[in-house]
Design a protein around this motif. Sequence first.
Motif, PDB file in Angstrom:
ATOM      1  N   PHE A  52     -16.239  -2.703  32.362  1.00  0.00           N
ATOM      2  CA  PHE A  52     -17.527  -2.527  32.838  1.00  0.00           C
ATOM      3  C   PHE A  52     -18.271  -1.227  32.382  1.00  0.00           C
ATOM      4  O   PHE A  52     -19.338  -1.292  31.881  1.00  0.00           O
ATOM      5  CB  PHE A  52     -17.337  -2.693  34.351  1.00  0.00           C
ATOM      6  N   ALA A  53     -17.702  -0.215  32.440  1.00  0.00           N
ATOM      7  CA  ALA A  53     -18.058   1.185  31.971  1.00  0.00           C
ATOM      8  C   ALA A  53     -18.332   1.205  30.353  1.00  0.00           C
ATOM      9  O   ALA A  53     -19.294   1.495  30.108  1.00  0.00           O
ATOM     10  CB  ALA A  53     -17.093   2.225  32.305  1.00  0.00           C
ATOM     11  N   LEU A  54     -17.619   0.405  29.691  1.00  0.00           N
ATOM     12  CA  LEU A  54     -17.856   0.476  28.219  1.00  0.00           C
ATOM     13  C   LEU A  54     -18.857  -0.312  28.017  1.00  0.00           C
ATOM     14  O   LEU A  54     -19.645  -0.013  26.941  1.00  0.00           O
ATOM     15  CB  LEU A  54     -16.573  -0.219  27.616  1.00  0.00           C
ATOM     16  N   THR A  55     -19.177  -1.508  28.559  1.00  0.00           N
ATOM     17  CA  THR A  55     -20.562  -2.160  28.279  1.00  0.00           C
ATOM     18  C   THR A  55     -21.646  -1.449  28.594  1.00  0.00           C
ATOM     19  O   THR A  55     -22.625  -1.450  27.589  1.00  0.00           O
ATOM     20  CB  THR A  55     -20.378  -3.394  29.309  1.00  0.00           C
TER      21      THR A  55
ATOM     22  N   LEU B  50     -10.451   2.724  16.623  1.00  0.00           N
ATOM     23  CA  LEU B  50     -11.445   3.366  17.709  1.00  0.00           C
ATOM     24  C   LEU B  50     -10.412   3.790  18.596  1.00  0.00           C
ATOM     25  O   LEU B  50      -9.767   3.135  19.492  1.00  0.00           O
ATOM     26  CB  LEU B  50     -12.479   2.529  18.106  1.00  0.00           C
ATOM     27  N   GLN B  51     -10.175   5.298  18.981  1.00  0.00           N
ATOM     28  CA  GLN B  51      -9.313   5.810  20.102  1.00  0.00           C
ATOM     29  C   GLN B  51     -10.107   5.388  21.199  1.00  0.00           C
ATOM     30  O   GLN B  51     -11.034   6.044  21.557  1.00  0.00           O
ATOM     31  CB  GLN B  51      -9.338   7.461  19.714  1.00  0.00           C
ATOM     32  N   LEU B  52      -9.408   4.487  22.121  1.00  0.00           N
ATOM     33  CA  LEU B  52     -10.199   4.138  23.232  1.00  0.00           C
ATOM     34  C   LEU B  52      -8.958   4.051  24.326  1.00  0.00           C
ATOM     35  O   LEU B  52      -7.944   2.995  24.338  1.00  0.00           O
ATOM     36  CB  LEU B  52     -10.940   2.896  23.115  1.00  0.00           C
ATOM     37  N   ASP B  53      -8.930   4.522  25.689  1.00  0.00           N
ATOM     38  CA  ASP B  53      -8.199   4.315  26.699  1.00  0.00           C
ATOM     39  C   ASP B  53      -8.910   3.823  27.682  1.00  0.00           C
ATOM     40  O   ASP B  53      -9.686   4.289  28.317  1.00  0.00           O
ATOM     41  CB  ASP B  53      -7.488   5.715  27.128  1.00  0.00           C
ATOM     42  N   LEU B  54      -9.021   2.718  28.281  1.00  0.00           N
ATOM     43  CA  LEU B  54      -9.795   1.938  29.154  1.00  0.00           C
ATOM     44  C   LEU B  54      -9.218   2.423  30.441  1.00  0.00           C
ATOM     45  O   LEU B  54     -10.099   2.046  31.618  1.00  0.00           O
ATOM     46  CB  LEU B  54      -9.787   0.511  29.139  1.00  0.00           C
ATOM     47  N   ALA B  55      -8.151   3.357  30.667  1.00  0.00           N
ATOM     48  CA  ALA B  55      -7.776   3.371  32.223  1.00  0.00           C
ATOM     49  C   ALA B  55      -8.434   4.955  32.113  1.00  0.00           C
ATOM     50  O   ALA B  55      -7.880   5.580  33.361  1.00  0.00           O
ATOM     51  CB  ALA B  55      -6.151   3.800  32.027  1.00  0.00           C
ATOM     52  N   SER B  56      -9.164   5.263  31.389  1.00  0.00           N
ATOM     53  CA  SER B  56      -9.863   6.883  31.429  1.00  0.00           C
ATOM     54  C   SER B  56     -11.276   6.560  31.339  1.00  0.00           C
ATOM     55  O   SER B  56     -11.788   6.305  30.323  1.00  0.00           O
ATOM     56  CB  SER B  56      -9.293   7.606  30.393  1.00  0.00           C
ATOM     57  N   LEU B  57     -11.777   6.814  32.482  1.00  0.00           N
ATOM     58  CA  LEU B  57     -13.593   6.678  32.303  1.00  0.00           C
ATOM     59  C   LEU B  57     -14.057   7.745  31.183  1.00  0.00           C
ATOM     60  O   LEU B  57     -15.088   7.602  30.760  1.00  0.00           O
ATOM     61  CB  LEU B  57     -14.142   6.694  33.572  1.00  0.00           C
ATOM     62  N   SER B  58     -13.532   8.998  31.245  1.00  0.00           N
ATOM     63  CA  SER B  58     -13.842   9.804  30.197  1.00  0.00           C
ATOM     64  C   SER B  58     -13.788   9.553  28.598  1.00  0.00           C
ATOM     65  O   SER B  58     -14.475   9.695  28.175  1.00  0.00           O
ATOM     66  CB  SER B  58     -13.261  11.210  30.499  1.00  0.00           C
ATOM     67  N   SER B  59     -12.482   8.746  28.711  1.00  0.00           N
ATOM     68  CA  SER B  59     -12.353   8.310  27.273  1.00  0.00           C
ATOM     69  C   SER B  59     -13.592   7.100  26.896  1.00  0.00           C
ATOM     70  O   SER B  59     -13.869   7.086  25.617  1.00  0.00           O
ATOM     71  CB  SER B  59     -10.953   7.542  27.251  1.00  0.00           C
ATOM     72  N   VAL B  60     -13.461   6.335  27.725  1.00  0.00           N
ATOM     73  CA  VAL B  60     -14.507   5.105  27.639  1.00  0.00           C
ATOM     74  C   VAL B  60     -16.122   5.902  27.171  1.00  0.00           C
ATOM     75  O   VAL B  60     -16.865   5.327  26.404  1.00  0.00           O
ATOM     76  CB  VAL B  60     -14.671   4.529  28.886  1.00  0.00           C
ATOM     77  N   SER B  61     -16.383   6.964  27.886  1.00  0.00           N
ATOM     78  CA  SER B  61     -17.608   7.526  27.877  1.00  0.00           C
ATOM     79  C   SER B  61     -18.039   8.247  26.425  1.00  0.00           C
ATOM     80  O   SER B  61     -19.033   7.916  26.063  1.00  0.00           O
ATOM     81  CB  SER B  61     -17.951   8.542  28.898  1.00  0.00           C
ATOM     82  N   SER B  62     -16.770   8.564  25.960  1.00  0.00           N
ATOM     83  CA  SER B  62     -16.988   9.338  24.813  1.00  0.00           C
ATOM     84  C   SER B  62     -16.526   8.483  23.628  1.00  0.00           C
ATOM     85  O   SER B  62     -16.678   8.868  22.393  1.00  0.00           O
ATOM     86  CB  SER B  62     -16.302  10.738  24.773  1.00  0.00           C
ATOM     87  N   ALA B  63     -15.994   7.559  23.702  1.00  0.00           N
ATOM     88  CA  ALA B  63     -15.345   6.674  22.562  1.00  0.00           C
ATOM     89  C   ALA B  63     -16.215   6.022  21.635  1.00  0.00           C
ATOM     90  O   ALA B  63     -16.085   6.196  20.517  1.00  0.00           O
ATOM     91  CB  ALA B  63     -14.323   5.398  23.045  1.00  0.00           C
ATOM     92  N   VAL B  64     -17.478   5.678  22.162  1.00  0.00           N
ATOM     93  CA  VAL B  64     -18.472   4.765  21.292  1.00  0.00           C
ATOM     94  C   VAL B  64     -19.185   5.751  20.133  1.00  0.00           C
ATOM     95  O   VAL B  64     -19.499   5.428  18.992  1.00  0.00           O
ATOM     96  CB  VAL B  64     -19.387   4.313  21.974  1.00  0.00           C
ATOM     97  N   ASP B  65     -19.051   7.057  20.605  1.00  0.00           N
ATOM     98  CA  ASP B  65     -19.626   8.156  19.433  1.00  0.00           C
ATOM     99  C   ASP B  65     -18.516   7.886  18.153  1.00  0.00           C
ATOM    100  O   ASP B  65     -19.297   8.404  17.020  1.00  0.00           O
ATOM    101  CB  ASP B  65     -19.480   9.649  19.994  1.00  0.00           C
ATOM    102  N   GLY B  66     -17.348   7.645  18.542  1.00  0.00           N
ATOM    103  CA  GLY B  66     -16.405   7.526  17.168  1.00  0.00           C
ATOM    104  C   GLY B  66     -16.946   6.320  16.449  1.00  0.00           C
ATOM    105  O   GLY B  66     -16.179   6.145  15.418  1.00  0.00           O
ATOM    106  N   LEU B  67     -17.692   5.419  16.586  1.00  0.00           N
ATOM    107  CA  LEU B  67     -17.871   4.204  16.127  1.00  0.00           C
ATOM    108  C   LEU B  67     -18.670   4.413  14.675  1.00  0.00           C
ATOM    109  O   LEU B  67     -18.501   3.841  13.885  1.00  0.00           O
ATOM    110  CB  LEU B  67     -18.466   3.269  16.803  1.00  0.00           C
ATOM    111  N   GLY B  68     -19.750   5.290  14.848  1.00  0.00           N
ATOM    112  CA  GLY B  68     -20.433   5.602  13.894  1.00  0.00           C
ATOM    113  C   GLY B  68     -21.310   4.510  13.348  1.00  0.00           C
ATOM    114  O   GLY B  68     -21.644   4.550  12.378  1.00  0.00           O
TER     115      GLY B  68
END
Length: 316
Positions: A133-136, A76-94
Amino acid sequence: MSFASPSRPWDVHRLPSAEGRTFLVTGGNAGIGYFVAEQLAATGAVVVLGSRDAAKADAAMSSIHSRVPGARLRHLQLDLASLSSVSSAVDGLGLDHLDAVVYNAGVALDAPPRRETEDGHELMFGTNHLGHFALTRQLAPLLSAAPAGRVVTVGSFAARSERLDLDDPQSTRDYRPKRTYGRSKLAQMSFGFALDRRLRAVGSTVLSVVAHPGGALDSLTPSRPPVRVTTPAERLRALPAGLVVQGKDAGAWPVVRAVLDPEVRGGQLWGPRRFGLRGMPWNEHVPSHMADPTVADRLWAISGELTGTDPHLGFR
């Protein structure tokens, strides 16, 4: 599905089956996270490696496949230092549900200067705590949809000697890298305990558990090329330290138990048995400063404001 029971003590080398379950490990491409992913993969679960670097994730998956034939792995492409990455990453889990997430990814800096994330947060606090925290909030629906979801936060022994300064949570006035790192891990652990209190208050089936690896050194860690190679000379020089601390493969044991053991309860702290630094995983006493509800509530409010995250996080 088989699990440990009172008649069969927990065996770190003989883990229960987790076939049919899916786990996400942030930072699963290196260090403790790699060994958590490798050990969980051996249970038959689908293991998703959250990593910002696709090449490193591929290398980690290649290494795991060489040791766990038939391992079911994803990146899963995920960069925890980027809140925009965190907000969009979960869509990639499917996925329609997630059985557990391990909050392992982190940054540790040894020397100045102070660095910031793309969102303007101090790098260690922003990545280690705020990103998770945001990923939660993003993962809450998937964890709630699982039969018994778990959030496992990986803390650090370094947090024992630190205290949070919530008037300066991002070390803008007095930046000392090792202290800032310890405080970022303490923030994670405080969040993990507070999350479980909030989950219990709303009657959620999701548990929040905190674990730490004790003293885990690269030089005591078995090689996993191309992820990491430990030379014979490094291992030889580290042998005296092995009386007190351990490798990162053993450092993963408390985390893996926190994910898998059905006897684990929310709000617990799992770490190595011997002085909290090495050995078999066990349920430790939670230090009072890590579970102080007043401090935790203030940290929670600050974290929500800094990340623009709904403080209720969406659990049910």
